[in-house]
Design a protein around this motif. Sequence first.
Motif, PDB file in Angstrom:
ATOM      1  N   ASN A  35     -21.047 -18.735  25.039  1.00 49.06           N
ATOM      2  CA  ASN A  35     -21.443 -17.815  23.973  1.00 49.06           C
ATOM      3  C   ASN A  35     -20.883 -18.336  22.656  1.00 49.06           C
ATOM      4  OD1 ASN A  35     -22.857 -15.876  25.528  1.00 49.06           O
ATOM      5  ND2 ASN A  35     -20.907 -15.034  26.247  1.00 49.06           N
ATOM      6  N   ASN A  87     -28.480 -19.562  23.052  1.00 51.97           N
ATOM      7  CA  ASN A  87     -28.141 -18.351  22.310  1.00 51.97           C
ATOM      8  C   ASN A  87     -28.975 -18.267  21.034  1.00 51.97           C
ATOM      9  OD1 ASN A  87     -25.827 -17.585  24.050  1.00 51.97           O
ATOM     10  ND2 ASN A  87     -24.936 -19.466  23.226  1.00 51.97           N
ATOM     11  N   GLY A 112     -28.905 -16.129  26.919  1.00 50.72           N
ATOM     12  CA  GLY A 112     -28.111 -15.586  28.019  1.00 50.72           C
ATOM     13  C   GLY A 112     -28.852 -15.444  29.326  1.00 50.72           C
TER      14      GLY A 112
END
Length: 443
Positions: free
Chosen positions: A241, A326, A154
Amino acid sequence: MRKSTKRSFSIFMTAIMILSLWLPFVPAQQANAEGTTVTSESTERKVRFTYIREDQNFGEWNIWTWNTGVTDGQVDFTTKEGSKAVVDIPVGPNTAQMGFVLRSTDNWDTAQKEFGDRFINVNKNDSLTKAFITSGVEQIRIVPDGSAPVIDNGKATFFYRDKELFANDAMGSIEKVELKFNGETLPMTYQPENERFVVSYENIPNGTSEYTYLVTKDGVTNEVTDPYNTVDGKSTISHTNTELTVSGSVTPEEIDYNQNAVLTVDVIGLTDGVGVRKITADVSALGGSSALEIDPSLKEVTIAVDDNVTAGTKSIPLTVTDSFGNAHNASATVDVKTRQSVGENDFDWDESIIYFMLTDRFFDGDSSNNDPYNQNYEEKNDRGTYQGGDFKGITQKLDYLDELGVNTIWISPVVENIKYDVRSTDEHSYYAYHATGPATLDS
């Protein structure tokens, strides 16, 4: 000689023969007697080799290179100013690593060498790789490759480098760089040792976002795209995500310090748009690395247990980083058991009594293979020629080795070697570390 002992010899000889295939064959500078042109194709890629000596005494120091993909052999420095000697070495379009030796003269017999054979990893994104070699220091400092933004869990890290200024050692002439991204303007920090500006951005938004750099030089500010990440006039960064399910297993589930096991990582949820960038395992509980890297395409790695690790169930934390940066975490377990002896011929490597031999110089068990290259070795009878030692000679002397108390044999590599050294027909590769290739066994 006892039958069980002979069986142990056979097992260990086989293992050592296989290991010997991967030993270094010979100092690489001996592979070419003179500078050898590998390809005539010109290339713009190059390595800027900077040699640093505080005493400023460069004398006849030069570089012997190999695996450049262009011209291998001696390279002389083009400039010597103060404590630095510099030369640009051309490398081929597909060269990933070049080898070199720093030597004080062009005479191998008298030359002083700085740490022997070393290697430089060639940048992929920059056509120029800058390598700094300091006298008396073995580690090579290489300026990091140019890069598009890198996303890690992130957080995106942005890098700015002007390729032309970098090539001219003039990145320091830029006064200021700012990142324009997601409606914000962020100042970037210059890293002189890495010759680039850097800034990090936390919690980047999902989707594809455009970004630019505001570059100030000589009092003038220009808005530019990323030199390393521009398509159709735009620089963009994409993030999603993702939800991946990660699990791990160890086979066999129970091992001792004298055994190996295979750690397997399973990842569910991968798609054409979501892949695996990196997998690491923390095997410190087994006495290993806290960040053991696992090939994302294999998703498996061999693990072992240090002999100081106590018995019990051990946890192995796993981290899978997807193509968007991620991190997905999981763990595997393995039971460490106490080592059990299986008889008088059972021993660990630290109990080995090793007899190392150059096969050619140990014992001649088959005279029919004494002149495999028709070079009349026996007539020459020079100490540098082959003398006839072979595998049959080793097996015929197993009883002798057993009487000495030897329980492990380490032989020289078993692959095919050169007929003679190209620099002198009186020198041959009887020591077996000058292979012609790994696919053919020595006769």
